[in-house]
Design a protein around this motif. Structure first.
Motif, PDB file in Angstrom:
ATOM      1  N   SER A  80       0.830  -1.201   0.000  1.00 43.97           N
ATOM      2  CA  SER A  80       0.000   0.000   0.000  1.00 43.97           C
ATOM      3  C   SER A  80       0.869   1.257   0.000  1.00 43.97           C
ATOM      4  CB  SER A  80      -0.899   0.009   1.234  1.00 43.97           C
ATOM      5  OG  SER A  80      -1.581   1.237   1.332  1.00 43.97           O
ATOM      6  N   ARG A  81       0.414   2.264  -0.721  1.00 46.56           N
ATOM      7  CA  ARG A  81       1.108   3.550  -0.732  1.00 46.56           C
ATOM      8  C   ARG A  81       0.470   4.538   0.248  1.00 46.56           C
ATOM      9  NH1 ARG A  81       0.870   4.586  -7.030  1.00 46.56           N
ATOM     10  NH2 ARG A  81      -1.257   4.704  -6.320  1.00 46.56           N
ATOM     11  N   TRP A  82      -0.527   4.092   0.995  1.00 42.04           N
ATOM     12  CA  TRP A  82      -1.261   4.977   1.907  1.00 42.04           C
ATOM     13  C   TRP A  82      -0.332   5.762   2.824  1.00 42.04           C
ATOM     14  CZ3 TRP A  82      -6.415   6.256   2.589  1.00 42.04           C
ATOM     15  CH2 TRP A  82      -6.748   6.895   3.792  1.00 42.04           C
ATOM     16  N   TRP A  83       0.702   5.098   3.365  1.00 40.75           N
ATOM     17  CA  TRP A  83       1.566   5.735   4.360  1.00 40.75           C
ATOM     18  C   TRP A  83       2.698   6.555   3.747  1.00 40.75           C
ATOM     19  CZ3 TRP A  83      -1.144   5.851   8.412  1.00 40.75           C
ATOM     20  CH2 TRP A  83      -1.829   4.749   8.907  1.00 40.75           C
ATOM     21  N   ASN A  84       2.852   6.560   2.414  1.00 38.49           N
ATOM     22  CA  ASN A  84       3.949   7.315   1.791  1.00 38.49           C
ATOM     23  C   ASN A  84       3.881   8.779   2.207  1.00 38.49           C
ATOM     24  OD1 ASN A  84       4.535   4.920   0.531  1.00 38.49           O
ATOM     25  ND2 ASN A  84       4.217   5.672  -1.540  1.00 38.49           N
ATOM     26  N   GLY A  85       4.974   9.286   2.754  1.00 41.63           N
ATOM     27  CA  GLY A  85       5.044  10.677   3.187  1.00 41.63           C
ATOM     28  C   GLY A  85       4.559  10.921   4.599  1.00 41.63           C
ATOM     29  N   LEU A  86       4.215   9.865   5.329  1.00 41.04           N
ATOM     30  CA  LEU A  86       3.717  10.015   6.702  1.00 41.04           C
ATOM     31  C   LEU A  86       4.785  10.603   7.617  1.00 41.04           C
ATOM     32  CD1 LEU A  86       1.600   9.437   8.957  1.00 41.04           C
ATOM     33  CD2 LEU A  86       2.655   7.171   9.179  1.00 41.04           C
ATOM     34  N   ARG A  87       4.392  11.603   8.381  1.00 42.95           N
ATOM     35  CA  ARG A  87       5.237  12.164   9.430  1.00 42.95           C
ATOM     36  C   ARG A  87       4.536  11.890  10.759  1.00 42.95           C
ATOM     37  NH1 ARG A  87       4.436  16.433   6.005  1.00 42.95           N
ATOM     38  NH2 ARG A  87       3.479  17.634   7.690  1.00 42.95           N
ATOM     39  N   LEU A  88       5.044  10.905  11.486  1.00 42.11           N
ATOM     40  CA  LEU A  88       4.448  10.522  12.767  1.00 42.11           C
ATOM     41  C   LEU A  88       4.773  11.545  13.852  1.00 42.11           C
ATOM     42  CD1 LEU A  88       5.219   6.694  12.834  1.00 42.11           C
ATOM     43  CD2 LEU A  88       2.954   7.750  12.714  1.00 42.11           C
ATOM     44  N   ASP A  89       3.838  11.751  14.765  1.00 45.44           N
ATOM     45  CA  ASP A  89       4.084  12.618  15.911  1.00 45.44           C
ATOM     46  C   ASP A  89       5.099  11.991  16.866  1.00 45.44           C
ATOM     47  OD1 ASP A  89       2.248  14.428  14.896  1.00 45.44           O
ATOM     48  OD2 ASP A  89       0.603  13.709  16.151  1.00 45.44           O
ATOM     49  N   LYS A  90       5.087  10.654  16.972  1.00 49.65           N
ATOM     50  CA  LYS A  90       6.048   9.903  17.791  1.00 49.65           C
ATOM     51  C   LYS A  90       6.647   8.822  16.913  1.00 49.65           C
ATOM     52  CE  LYS A  90       3.143   8.274  20.776  1.00 49.65           C
ATOM     53  NZ  LYS A  90       2.447   7.674  21.901  1.00 49.65           N
ATOM     54  N   SER A 158      -7.897   9.507  17.177  1.00 53.59           N
ATOM     55  CA  SER A 158      -6.806  10.331  17.716  1.00 53.59           C
ATOM     56  C   SER A 158      -5.775  10.602  16.629  1.00 53.59           C
ATOM     57  CB  SER A 158      -6.087   9.596  18.865  1.00 53.59           C
ATOM     58  OG  SER A 158      -6.981   9.312  19.894  1.00 53.59           O
ATOM     59  N   ARG A 159      -5.184  11.786  16.682  1.00 57.76           N
ATOM     60  CA  ARG A 159      -4.147  12.171  15.723  1.00 57.76           C
ATOM     61  C   ARG A 159      -2.854  11.417  16.025  1.00 57.76           C
ATOM     62  NH1 ARG A 159      -1.334  16.743  12.812  1.00 57.76           N
ATOM     63  NH2 ARG A 159       0.786  16.389  13.496  1.00 57.76           N
ATOM     64  N   ILE A 160      -2.205  10.940  14.944  1.00 56.15           N
ATOM     65  CA  ILE A 160      -0.907  10.278  15.100  1.00 56.15           C
ATOM     66  C   ILE A 160       0.170  10.920  14.234  1.00 56.15           C
ATOM     67  CG2 ILE A 160      -1.832   8.057  15.865  1.00 56.15           C
ATOM     68  CD1 ILE A 160      -0.517   8.305  12.377  1.00 56.15           C
ATOM     69  N   GLY A 161      -0.240  11.846  13.338  1.00 58.57           N
ATOM     70  CA  GLY A 161       0.745  12.479  12.479  1.00 58.57           C
ATOM     71  C   GLY A 161       0.091  13.271  11.364  1.00 58.57           C
ATOM     72  N   ALA A 162       0.868  13.521  10.308  1.00 51.10           N
ATOM     73  CA  ALA A 162       0.394  14.281   9.154  1.00 51.10           C
ATOM     74  C   ALA A 162       0.895  13.609   7.883  1.00 51.10           C
ATOM     75  CB  ALA A 162       0.889  15.724   9.230  1.00 51.10           C
ATOM     76  N   LEU A 163       0.180  13.856   6.785  1.00 51.57           N
ATOM     77  CA  LEU A 163       0.519  13.210   5.529  1.00 51.57           C
ATOM     78  C   LEU A 163      -0.055  14.021   4.368  1.00 51.57           C
ATOM     79  CD1 LEU A 163       0.496   9.518   4.750  1.00 51.57           C
ATOM     80  CD2 LEU A 163      -1.045  10.905   3.412  1.00 51.57           C
ATOM     81  N   ARG A 164       0.720  14.125   3.308  1.00 54.04           N
ATOM     82  CA  ARG A 164       0.220  14.710   2.062  1.00 54.04           C
ATOM     83  C   ARG A 164       0.145  13.582   1.048  1.00 54.04           C
ATOM     84  NH1 ARG A 164       1.978  16.438  -2.822  1.00 54.04           N
ATOM     85  NH2 ARG A 164       0.745  18.080  -3.773  1.00 54.04           N
TER      86      ARG A 164
END
Length: 182
Positions: A80-90, A158-164
């Motif tokens: 899956s490409r869903w997580w590509n570019g994910l910036r996790l908070d932790k 709950s928020r875990i990070g940000a992604l474009r």
């Protein structure tokens, strides 16, 4: 009288016109904004791509035979490409490791304007996610959409990070997670 109908990828493609109509009515203001990412054509290109995802699941809410809301998503597989570019908070090693049974990606929940404020969005949410076999679910939310954000928090997200996402003109979204089952 309202009723839910569930569609697999093939069934979803068969009712594409219904999906497009409900989308256009639910997001009329966003479409009218002129933002290329929010255009109906871009949204339907994404929908067409999503229906090629293994396990794609669409729930449509009908009232007296008219589609008044819909929600869809799919389980994330190992490529899956869903997580590509994910910036996790932790930093969480293995967070993005997928196998088709770990995470369900809830891509859309929408209700046409004249039917909002009646609990239909929550009902669609629960219908789509209820009985899922995955251990967790994820969704993307516009961090400036305070109404949606408050609703998702109320529903256990709950928020875990940000992604474009890797879609043309896509904004950066907050990534929310919640445990399954509901």
């Amino acid at each position: 009288m309202t009723e839910f109908r569930r569609y697999d990828p093939s069934g979803a493609r068969e009712i594409r016109d219904t999906v497009q109509d409900a989308y256009a009515r639910a997001y009329a203001e966003s479409i009218a904004s002129g933002d290329p990412f929010e255009s109906l054509e871009a949204a339907m290109r994404r929908f067409d791509a999503y229906t090629n995802s293994a396990g794609f699941d669409l729930v449509v809410l009908y009232s007296d035979g008219e589609a008044i809301g819909q929600a869809w998503g799919w389980p994330l597989n190992d490529n899956s490409r869903w997580w590509n570019g994910l910036r996790l908070d932790k930093d969480e090693p293995e967070f993005t490791t997928e196998d088709g049974t770990r995470t369900f990606a809830l891509s859309e929940i929408m209700v046409v304007r004249e039917h909002t404020g009646r609990g239909h969005a929550r009902a669609l949410h629960d219908e789509l996610l209820g009985g899922r076999r995955e251990r967790r679910a994820t969704l993307l939310v516009d961090p400036t959409n305070e109404n949606a954000y408050a609703r998702y928090r109320k529903w256990g997200w709950s928020r875990i990070g940000a992604l474009r996402p890797n879609w043309e003109a896509a904004p950066t979204f907050d990534v929310l997670m919640r445990a399954l089952p509901l």
